[in-house]
Design a protein around this motif. Structure first.
Motif, PDB file in Angstrom:
ATOM      1  N   GLY A  37       0.805  -1.382  -0.111  1.00  0.00           N
ATOM      2  CA  GLY A  37       0.061  -0.107   0.193  1.00  0.00           C
ATOM      3  C   GLY A  37       0.771   1.284   0.048  1.00  0.00           C
ATOM      4  N   VAL A  38       2.029   1.150  -0.495  1.00  0.00           N
ATOM      5  CA  VAL A  38       3.000   2.306  -0.476  1.00  0.00           C
ATOM      6  C   VAL A  38       2.387   3.228  -1.225  1.00  0.00           C
ATOM      7  CG1 VAL A  38       5.131   3.138  -1.224  1.00  0.00           C
ATOM      8  CG2 VAL A  38       5.028   1.340   0.305  1.00  0.00           C
ATOM      9  N   LEU A  39       2.102   3.053  -2.692  1.00  0.00           N
ATOM     10  CA  LEU A  39       1.639   4.000  -3.634  1.00  0.00           C
ATOM     11  C   LEU A  39       0.384   4.873  -3.029  1.00  0.00           C
ATOM     12  CD1 LEU A  39       1.666   5.350  -6.515  1.00  0.00           C
ATOM     13  CD2 LEU A  39       0.123   3.478  -7.184  1.00  0.00           C
ATOM     14  N   PRO A  40      -0.597   4.107  -2.717  1.00  0.00           N
ATOM     15  CA  PRO A  40      -1.946   5.139  -2.185  1.00  0.00           C
ATOM     16  C   PRO A  40      -1.489   5.902  -1.010  1.00  0.00           C
ATOM     17  CG  PRO A  40      -2.319   2.815  -1.921  1.00  0.00           C
ATOM     18  CD  PRO A  40      -1.020   2.835  -2.744  1.00  0.00           C
ATOM     19  N   ALA A  41      -0.608   5.500  -0.035  1.00  0.00           N
ATOM     20  CA  ALA A  41      -0.102   6.225   0.887  1.00  0.00           C
ATOM     21  C   ALA A  41       0.527   7.440   0.474  1.00  0.00           C
ATOM     22  CB  ALA A  41       0.457   5.464   1.785  1.00  0.00           C
ATOM     23  N   VAL A  42       1.501   7.267  -0.382  1.00  0.00           N
ATOM     24  CA  VAL A  42       2.166   8.437  -0.951  1.00  0.00           C
ATOM     25  C   VAL A  42       1.223   9.507  -1.711  1.00  0.00           C
ATOM     26  CG1 VAL A  42       4.176   9.185  -2.345  1.00  0.00           C
ATOM     27  CG2 VAL A  42       4.251   7.088  -0.976  1.00  0.00           C
ATOM     28  N   LEU A  43       0.339   8.827  -2.541  1.00  0.00           N
ATOM     29  CA  LEU A  43      -0.576   9.774  -3.201  1.00  0.00           C
ATOM     30  C   LEU A  43      -1.444  10.484  -2.030  1.00  0.00           C
ATOM     31  CD1 LEU A  43      -2.229   7.338  -6.018  1.00  0.00           C
ATOM     32  CD2 LEU A  43      -0.839   9.412  -6.322  1.00  0.00           C
ATOM     33  N   ALA A  44      -1.604  10.002  -1.085  1.00  0.00           N
ATOM     34  CA  ALA A  44      -2.610  10.861  -0.046  1.00  0.00           C
ATOM     35  C   ALA A  44      -1.612  11.749   0.627  1.00  0.00           C
ATOM     36  CB  ALA A  44      -2.840   9.677   0.919  1.00  0.00           C
ATOM     37  N   HIS A  50       2.431  17.294   1.633  1.00  0.00           N
ATOM     38  CA  HIS A  50       3.641  16.843   1.697  1.00  0.00           C
ATOM     39  C   HIS A  50       4.504  16.645   0.622  1.00  0.00           C
ATOM     40  CE1 HIS A  50       2.815  15.688   6.177  1.00  0.00           C
ATOM     41  NE2 HIS A  50       1.597  15.588   5.792  1.00  0.00           N
ATOM     42  N   ASP A  51       5.938  17.115   0.759  1.00  0.00           N
ATOM     43  CA  ASP A  51       6.737  16.873  -0.625  1.00  0.00           C
ATOM     44  C   ASP A  51       7.885  16.341  -0.378  1.00  0.00           C
ATOM     45  OD1 ASP A  51       7.976  18.509   1.239  1.00  0.00           O
ATOM     46  OD2 ASP A  51       7.778  20.487  -0.073  1.00  0.00           O
ATOM     47  N   GLN A  52       8.066  15.197   0.836  1.00  0.00           N
ATOM     48  CA  GLN A  52       8.942  14.356   0.867  1.00  0.00           C
ATOM     49  C   GLN A  52       8.299  13.338   1.847  1.00  0.00           C
ATOM     50  OE1 GLN A  52      12.469  15.602   3.332  1.00  0.00           O
ATOM     51  NE2 GLN A  52      13.733  15.537   1.614  1.00  0.00           N
ATOM     52  N   VAL A  53       8.629  11.915   1.171  1.00  0.00           N
ATOM     53  CA  VAL A  53       8.396  10.794   1.962  1.00  0.00           C
ATOM     54  C   VAL A  53       9.765   9.870   2.287  1.00  0.00           C
ATOM     55  CG1 VAL A  53       6.237  10.727   1.176  1.00  0.00           C
ATOM     56  CG2 VAL A  53       7.962   9.615  -0.171  1.00  0.00           C
ATOM     57  N   VAL A  54       9.899   9.073   3.274  1.00  0.00           N
ATOM     58  CA  VAL A  54      10.839   8.188   3.520  1.00  0.00           C
ATOM     59  C   VAL A  54      10.343   6.728   3.407  1.00  0.00           C
ATOM     60  CG1 VAL A  54      12.486   7.222   5.043  1.00  0.00           C
ATOM     61  CG2 VAL A  54      12.095   9.868   4.818  1.00  0.00           C
ATOM     62  N   VAL A  55      10.727   6.129   2.561  1.00  0.00           N
ATOM     63  CA  VAL A  55      10.162   4.796   2.335  1.00  0.00           C
ATOM     64  C   VAL A  55      11.226   3.627   2.450  1.00  0.00           C
ATOM     65  CG1 VAL A  55       8.319   5.479   0.842  1.00  0.00           C
ATOM     66  CG2 VAL A  55      10.484   4.673  -0.057  1.00  0.00           C
ATOM     67  N   PRO A  56      10.962   2.319   2.699  1.00  0.00           N
ATOM     68  CA  PRO A  56      11.787   1.274   2.489  1.00  0.00           C
ATOM     69  C   PRO A  56      12.068   1.226   1.029  1.00  0.00           C
ATOM     70  CG  PRO A  56       9.966   0.470   3.723  1.00  0.00           C
ATOM     71  CD  PRO A  56       9.408   1.912   2.976  1.00  0.00           C
ATOM     72  N   ALA A  57      13.585   0.675   1.040  1.00  0.00           N
ATOM     73  CA  ALA A  57      14.146   0.722  -0.417  1.00  0.00           C
ATOM     74  C   ALA A  57      13.428   0.007  -1.194  1.00  0.00           C
ATOM     75  CB  ALA A  57      15.716   0.245  -0.120  1.00  0.00           C
ATOM     76  N   ALA A  58      12.880  -1.137  -0.746  1.00  0.00           N
ATOM     77  CA  ALA A  58      11.939  -2.231  -1.601  1.00  0.00           C
ATOM     78  C   ALA A  58      10.922  -1.628  -2.217  1.00  0.00           C
ATOM     79  CB  ALA A  58      11.561  -3.316  -0.666  1.00  0.00           C
ATOM     80  N   ASN A  59      10.491  -0.477  -1.490  1.00  0.00           N
ATOM     81  CA  ASN A  59       9.065   0.410  -2.144  1.00  0.00           C
ATOM     82  C   ASN A  59       9.622   1.714  -2.861  1.00  0.00           C
ATOM     83  OD1 ASN A  59       7.916  -0.640   0.945  1.00  0.00           O
ATOM     84  ND2 ASN A  59       7.047  -1.581  -0.912  1.00  0.00           N
ATOM     85  N   ALA A  60      10.854   2.162  -3.026  1.00  0.00           N
ATOM     86  CA  ALA A  60      11.366   3.276  -3.584  1.00  0.00           C
ATOM     87  C   ALA A  60      10.632   3.547  -4.828  1.00  0.00           C
ATOM     88  CB  ALA A  60      12.747   3.375  -3.564  1.00  0.00           C
ATOM     89  N   ALA A  61      10.664   2.418  -5.848  1.00  0.00           N
ATOM     90  CA  ALA A  61      10.269   2.564  -7.016  1.00  0.00           C
ATOM     91  C   ALA A  61       8.861   2.998  -7.329  1.00  0.00           C
ATOM     92  CB  ALA A  61      10.789   1.480  -8.137  1.00  0.00           C
ATOM     93  N   GLU A  62       8.160   2.276  -6.453  1.00  0.00           N
ATOM     94  CA  GLU A  62       6.710   2.411  -6.276  1.00  0.00           C
ATOM     95  C   GLU A  62       6.321   3.659  -6.060  1.00  0.00           C
ATOM     96  OE1 GLU A  62       4.742  -0.684  -4.117  1.00  0.00           O
ATOM     97  OE2 GLU A  62       3.195   0.552  -3.769  1.00  0.00           O
ATOM     98  N   ALA A  63       6.969   4.248  -4.798  1.00  0.00           N
ATOM     99  CA  ALA A  63       6.757   5.534  -4.242  1.00  0.00           C
ATOM    100  C   ALA A  63       7.126   6.572  -5.310  1.00  0.00           C
ATOM    101  CB  ALA A  63       7.446   5.677  -2.867  1.00  0.00           C
ATOM    102  N   ALA A  64       8.011   6.352  -6.233  1.00  0.00           N
ATOM    103  CA  ALA A  64       8.412   7.273  -7.165  1.00  0.00           C
ATOM    104  C   ALA A  64       7.664   7.772  -8.176  1.00  0.00           C
ATOM    105  CB  ALA A  64      10.074   7.028  -7.448  1.00  0.00           C
TER     106      ALA A  64
END
Ligand SMILES: [Zn+2]
Length: 422
Positions: A37-44, A50-64
């Motif tokens: 659920g990283v993508l919907p969380a970052v979208l929210a 917010h203009d900056q998020v910290v995520v686990p490396a495994a989810n970086a591509a998805e968050a980006a």
């Protein structure tokens, strides 16, 4: 939470964590693991300003995938502390080029099944739900698998929607973080209601129906699905969304999916054809009637696939059209329908309500005579008549015509399964 504790304890500057959105699962060893659920969380987060998020490396591509947000990726808590202290700031994650998606199964592989090939083309062009009946080996699954490839690629908004659903479901392939093609979901008939619709304990997970949003939901051996499960599908498919209630709360997911049902002619489903079938006519009828009811009522196309005989196989050997060729025709037909439906909320012929068909998009009486005769004879119900008209419009769009003629109405009538009650 760990960051908040550190800030509260004065281990890091409170200001540093103030506006920061942190996602991830902290292991007891201090490692930060990937989550769903990283993508919907970052979208929210982006929507909340917010203009900056910290995520686990495994989810970086998805968050980006979210453009407006800077993504900082890390593997463990130590990196976060160093970042917050300002000693070793995290480097913003750079989104690489999205990897090419794997090729879709090609319609050119389906040899000798002319009616079936035509049926998936029409289904794709008009967004019609499809029912394929036929013996094992007739190619029902092969055809269904090729439907997504005929649909237009997802636009940006749809791609984010579908990706968000798969992110929550935990079914996002890490190497292809953005879903850009319509998906294909084929739940087994033994699947639970939660697997099919959605549910689960804790975080509510979307089921196969939602994962097929903007794509195809394929129910093979459809009569084997419990009746209650099939009936449950009807309303979400109609509304395009489903709400899942759980003790912990409720979640609503979009589920604008195209349905493909497949059925064998009888419960024994003998591959050797009718001669080896031991089912009585009553058993066969009872088996097929398991599918009737409100769900089948929404299915415009019902096609009977003959067993693929040697003759038919040879007949079809003259290089069947590829997915690319048919998809282009589908795109043109969809554009024509979109133009005709401009100014309404509808985009596809399958979405046009019966009343609008009769009042606004009138087909000349002369073209309708075959269908009207079927209606008078009672071999076509009023609802069945509307379905024929919808399909006739799609056939007309595929043929590049402005209005269906007698040929399109005749073909639409033929794309109905005689064995199943209208
Ligand atoms: Zn049988």
């Amino acid at each position: 939470m760990a960051a908040a504790v550190l800030a509260a304890a004065g281990a890091v500057r409170r200001r540093a964590v103030d506006r920061l959105v942190l996602l991830g699962e902290l292991g007891l060893d201090g490692s930060v693991r990937g989550i769903r659920g990283v993508l919907p969380a970052v979208l929210a987060a982006a929507r909340a300003g917010h203009d900056q998020v910290v995520v686990p490396a495994a989810n970086a591509a998805e968050a980006a995938l979210v453009d407006r947000v800077q993504v900082l990726a890390l593997d463990n808590l130590t990196q976060l502390v160093a970042h917050l202290e300002g000693t070793t700031p995290l480097v913003p994650y750079e989104r690489g080029a999205l990897p090419a998606e794997p090729p879709v199964p090609d319609l050119g592989d389906v040899v000798g099944q002319t009616a079936g090939r035509r049926a998936v083309e029409v289904a794709a062009a008009g967004g019609h739900h499809l029912y394929l009946a036929g013996p094992p080996g007739a190619g029902k699954t092969m055809l269904a698998e090729r439907l997504p490839g005929l649909l237009p690629p997802l636009d940006e908004e749809a791609a984010l929607e579908v990706t968000a659903i798969h992110s929550i479901a935990g079914t996002l392939p890490p190497e292809a973080p953005l879903v850009t093609r319509p998906t294909f979901e084929a739940p087994h008939h033994s699947a639970t209601m939660a697997a099919l619709i959605g549910g689960g304990s804790g975080q509510i997970r979307p089921g196969a129906l939602c994962r097929a949003h903007r794509g195809v939901l394929f129910l093979d051996e459809a009569p084997e699905f419990p009746r209650a499960v099939l009936d449950t599908l009807r309303q979400p498919l109609e509304r395009g969304q489903v709400t899942i209630q759980r003790a912990a709360g409720a979640a609503t997911f979009p589920c604008r999916a195209q349905l493909v049902l497949a059925a064998n002619p009888c419960p024994c489903a003998s591959a050797a054809g009718d001669s080896a079938c031991t089912c009585s006519p009553l058993e066969r009828r009872r088996y097929q009637s398991r599918l009737s009811g409100p769900l089948l009522d929404r299915v415009d196309l019902r096609v009977d696939l003959p067993p693929v005989t040697r003759a038919a196989w040879l007949d079809g050997l003259g290089a069947p059209e590829s997915t690319a060729v048919v998809a282009e025709r589908v795109a043109r037909a969809r554009a024509a329908a979109g133009e005709r439906l401009a100014g309404t909320e509808l985009r596809l012929n399958s979405e046009v309500p019966g009343r609008m068909l009769r009042e606004r998009f009138v087909i000349p009486r002369a073209s309708l005579s075959l269908a009207e005769r079927a209606l008078e004879r009672g071999s076509l119900s009023v609802r069945g008549f509307d379905r024929v008209i919808r399909v006739a419009w799609t056939l007309s769009d595929l043929a590049g015509r402005t209005v269906p003629g007698p040929d399109q109405v005749a073909e639409a009538l033929g794309m109905r399964l005689q064995r199943v009650a209208a």
